[in-house]
Enzyme design. Sequence first.
Site, PDB file in Angstrom:
ATOM      1  CG  HIS A 167      -2.170  -0.781   1.033  1.00 61.33           C
ATOM      2  ND1 HIS A 167      -3.316  -0.274   0.495  1.00 61.33           N
ATOM      3  CD2 HIS A 167      -2.417  -2.081   1.298  1.00 61.33           C
ATOM      4  CE1 HIS A 167      -4.238  -1.218   0.463  1.00 61.33           C
ATOM      5  NE2 HIS A 167      -3.708  -2.332   0.936  1.00 61.33           N
ATOM      6  CE  LYS A 223      -6.321  14.334   0.031  1.00 65.27           C
ATOM      7  NZ  LYS A 223      -6.364  13.094  -0.743  1.00 65.27           N
ATOM      8  NE  ARG A 224      -4.904  10.079  10.088  1.00 66.93           N
ATOM      9  CZ  ARG A 224      -4.803   9.139  11.020  1.00 66.93           C
ATOM     10  NH1 ARG A 224      -5.673   8.147  11.070  1.00 66.93           N
ATOM     11  NH2 ARG A 224      -3.850   9.193  11.939  1.00 66.93           N
ATOM     12  CE  LYS A 246      -2.854  11.016   3.071  1.00 62.27           C
ATOM     13  NZ  LYS A 246      -3.655  10.356   2.026  1.00 62.27           N
ATOM     14  CB  THR A 269     -10.048   5.661  -2.140  1.00 59.65           C
ATOM     15  OG1 THR A 269      -9.742   5.913  -0.770  1.00 59.65           O
ATOM     16  CG2 THR A 269      -9.389   4.382  -2.592  1.00 59.65           C
ATOM     17  CE  LYS A 329     -13.727   7.185  -0.117  1.00 61.33           C
ATOM     18  NZ  LYS A 329     -13.079   7.524   1.176  1.00 61.33           N
TER      19      LYS A 329
HETATM   20  C1  LIG Z   1     -11.789   7.578   1.532  1.00 63.80           C
HETATM   21  C2  LIG Z   1     -11.364   7.901   2.917  1.00 63.80           C
HETATM   22  C3  LIG Z   1     -10.019   8.097   3.200  1.00 63.80           C
HETATM   23  C4  LIG Z   1      -8.931   8.035   2.145  1.00 63.80           C
HETATM   24  O1  LIG Z   1      -8.701   9.321   1.642  1.00 63.80           O
HETATM   25  P1  LIG Z   1      -7.429   9.615   0.693  1.00 63.80           P
HETATM   26  O2  LIG Z   1      -7.632  11.011   0.255  1.00 63.80           O
HETATM   27  O3  LIG Z   1      -7.480   8.648  -0.425  1.00 63.80           O
HETATM   28  O4  LIG Z   1      -6.221   9.456   1.548  1.00 63.80           O
HETATM   29  C5  LIG Z   1      -9.656   8.398   4.505  1.00 63.80           C
HETATM   30  N1  LIG Z   1     -10.583   8.507   5.479  1.00 63.80           N
HETATM   31  C6  LIG Z   1     -11.892   8.347   5.241  1.00 63.80           C
HETATM   32  C7  LIG Z   1     -12.870   8.499   6.351  1.00 63.80           C
HETATM   33  C8  LIG Z   1     -12.333   8.037   3.953  1.00 63.80           C
HETATM   34  O5  LIG Z   1     -13.636   7.853   3.728  1.00 63.80           O
END
Ligand SMILES: *Cc1c(COP(=O)(O)O)cnc(C)c1O
Length: 808
Positions: A346, A532-533, A538, A640, A644
Site C-alpha cells: 500500500h 484525508k489524513r 499529502k 480513494t 469518491k
Molecule cells: C476515503 C477515505 C479516506 C482516504 O482518503 P485519501 O484522500 O485517499 O487518503 C480516509 N478517510 C476516510 C474516512 C475516507 O472515507
Amino acid sequence: MEKATLQELLESRLKDIFSIEIAEASPQELFLALANVVKSCYANDWSQTRKNLLVEQQKQAYYFSIEFLPGKLLKSNLLNLGLLDTAEELFEELSFSLDEVAEVEKDMALGNGGLGRLASCFMDSLASLGLPGNGNGIRYNYGLFKQKFVDGHQVELPDDWLRAGNVWEVRKESKAVDIQYGGEVYLIEDENGRLRPERHGGYVWRAVPYDTGMVGYQNDMINTLRLWSVEVPAAEEANYATIESRRSLEDLTAVLYPDDSNERGKKTRLMQEYFFVSAGIQSIVRYYLKLNHPLTMMSEKIAIHINDTHPALCVSELMRLLLDDHDLPWEQAWAITVKVMSYTNHTIMAEALEKWPIDLFKEVIPRNYQIIEEIDRRYLEEYAEVHEAALLNRTRIIIDGQVHMAHLAIIGSHSVNGVAKLHSDLLKSVVLHDFYLIFPERFNNKTNGIAQRRWMQLANQPLSKVLDTTIGKSWRHNPQDLQLLKNYQEDPTVLQRLADAKLTNKQALAEYIQQTTGIEVDPTAIFDVQIKRLHAYKRQLLNVMHILKLYFDLKDDPQAPIHPRVFIFGAKAAPSYHYAKAIIKVINEVANLINHDPTINDKLKVVFLENYNVTLAERIIPAADVSEQISLASKEASGTSNMKLMLNGAVTIATLDGANIEIRDAIGDENIAIFGLTEEEVYAYYAQQNYSAYAFYEEDPVLQRVVNAFIDGTIPNIEREGREVFDSLLKYNDEYFLLKDFKSYCDAQYRVDLAYKDQQRWQAISLMNIANAGKFSADYTVQNYADDIWQIEPLYAHVKEPNSASLT
Ligand SMILES: *Cc1c(COP(=O)(O)O)cnc(C)c1O
C-alpha cells in the site's frame, strides 16, 4: 416488503425490546428497533449463504486486514436489502426522519484512513458481486480517536463506540480459538526422526469472534466480517485473578493504533498482528478440514489475502499449523502456503515498511520466529544458484537483526500487487525492484476502487435521482452505465438538474458548518475540499499557501475578480505526529484570520471540520465543487477520496500521482486541473540532489510573502508552529517540494476559478467526471482480484456479473 409490513415489524420490535409504541419512541429506541428488524431481514439469507457454501464447496477468499472502516451500517443495509425507500417513506409518514434515526448509530471506525476504508469497500463489493469473500480483523474496544479542536490544537478523545452495544455483531463463543504467546520452544526429534516443537512456559489467550453480516446488493448474498476479541481462557481464570494481570490481557484488543503509516517496535502491536492472524488461520483450517479434502488441495478452496504487511504472519502461521499440527513435510506445506497467500503493498513511504527486532519476535512468537528463520534459510539456499548473493542478502527476511514483514509477505505469496498503475510500476522499478528481478511473474496491478453504493446511492440521493431520471437506473447495478450521461454534455436541462442537486447538497453542508462551527458560508461560493489524513506528503500546507496568496491578493485589491471560495478541510493527525499537528494549528489560525477579516468581505472562508470520518465524508463529498489531490508525485499509492469526489461531480485539481493519473486518462486533460512535478522529475531531483528550496523562495516575491507570513506575525497565535513550518520549508529544504510546485499550483487554481465562472462549461466538466467515474467502482477492482488472484466465483447463478464489456 410493503410499508405496512415494515411498520408492523417495527412496532412489534419496539414492544419486545422497550414496551413502547412508535409515537413514544426516541431516535435511539427507533434505531435499535429498526436495526433489529433489518438484521432479522437478512438472518435467513446469512445462514443460507453459509449452508450453500458448505454444500457447493466453493472456493472462498479471506481478506486479512488490521483495519476496517465501515462507518454506519443502517442505511447501507437498508439500501442493499432494497428497503431504503420503503423505510424513508414509512418514517416520513410517521413524522420521523430516517436520517435522524440513522444518526444515532456509532460510526464504526476500526481504521485510520484509506487502507481500512478500502477493506470495507471491498467487503461491500464482494457481497454485491455474490462472491464468497470474508473479512478477518480485530474488534477494537476503542476505534480511532475522536478529534476536537481546543484553541486550534488537535485534542484526542477516546472513541468508546461499544458502550451502548453493537446491534450488528454476533458473538460466536463456540468458534473461539486459543492463541499461544511466549515461552521457549525446543525442537525434539520424535521416533520417526522428525523435529517436533516442544513449548516450555508461555501463555495462552483466547480469541472470540464477533461476526457481522456483509449484505450484498439485492442478491441474497450475506458474507461475514469476522473480528476477534481477546478473553481469558476458561481454564486459566485462576491465573488472571488480579486486575493487573487482566489489564495487560485486555489491552491487546483495546485500541487501534492511531498512526496510519508507522508503528515502531511496539510489543502490543506485534501481539495484535499475531492475534488476528493466528485466530483467523486457525478458524480457516478448521473450516477446510470439515470439507474433507486433503490439505494439499487447500488452494482449491481457500485464498488468503494479506492487506499490507500487518497480516504478513499469515505465511508463518499457516506453515506452523501445517507442519506442527498436521505433520506435513516442509516442501508440501510451503507449496500450499504460497498458493494460498497473496499480498497487497500500500505504500512506498520507507517509514511505513514494517520491521521488527528479532528479540521481540523471539519473545512474543518464538515458534513463528523459528519457522521464519527456516523460510529465510531455504530462500537463500533455493535461489543461490540463480541469483547473486548480494541480491539475496538484500531480499532475505531477516536482515541486521530485524524481521522484514514485506519480505516475508512477498516470498510467501504467489501474487504481489500495487494499488494504482504508477504505484505498481514504482514497486517494480524502485521500491521492490530486487524482488521483481527474482519473482517477476508475481507482480501485478489492481487499481483501488470505491463502493459506488455508499458513495453515490447513499451519500448523494439528490444526484442519484437526477441520474435515474436522465439515464435510467441500470447504473445502480452496472456503474459503467454512468457513461450514458456523456450524451447530455450539452443538454442545458440536464446540466441544470445536476447543478440543482449540487446546490441542494451544498446548502445541507452549509447548514452543518453553521451548526458545528458557527461559520456562515455561501452555497454559491466554490466549495473546495481537501479531506484525508494529515500528512506532510499529502501537502495540506500547499493548499494553505495558496489560500494565503488569495488572501494577499484580496488585501491588495478588494475588487480582485476571484469567485468566492470556501476551503473545507477534514483531517486527523496521528497523536505522535508533531509536525502534522502543527499544520492543523496553522490551518485553524489561518481560518480565524481570514474568516474575521472584514476587508475580505466573505470572498474567502476557511472551514476545518472536526473529526473527519466516514460519516463526515458522506456529508462533505456530495457538496464538493473542487477536489484537492495534491500529494507530491510518487508518494500517494492510489488515493480513494479522489475517486469518491469525482463520482460526485467535483472537479479535481491534482498532481500526476497515484490514481489521479488514471482519473486524468479517463476524463481527459480538459476536465481536470493537473499541475506540479512528475514522478520522473521528483526522482531526478533525488538522483541529482540539486533541489534548492531557497532558490525558489528567493526569486518569487509572491512565494516569499506567503512563506514569511508563517513567522512575521501576519497570522496570530502560531509562533511555534509557524516557525516549524517555515523551517521545514527553508532550513530543512522542503522535503516535499512545495516551493517548487507552488507556482504551477496557483496557475492551476486560477484555471479552476476561470472555469467556474463559465457555469455552462463547469457543469459539463462536472458531468464528464460523474460519467467517467464508473470504472473506479470497487466492483471492478474486486472482480479483477477474484479473477486474477483469488480464483473465486459467484455463489449464486442468478447473481449478475458487472457489465465489463465496455471496460478497456
Ligand atoms: C476515503 C477515505 C479516506 C482516504 O482518503 P485519501 O484522500 O485517499 O487518503 C480516509 N478517510 C476516510 C474516512 C475516507 O472515507
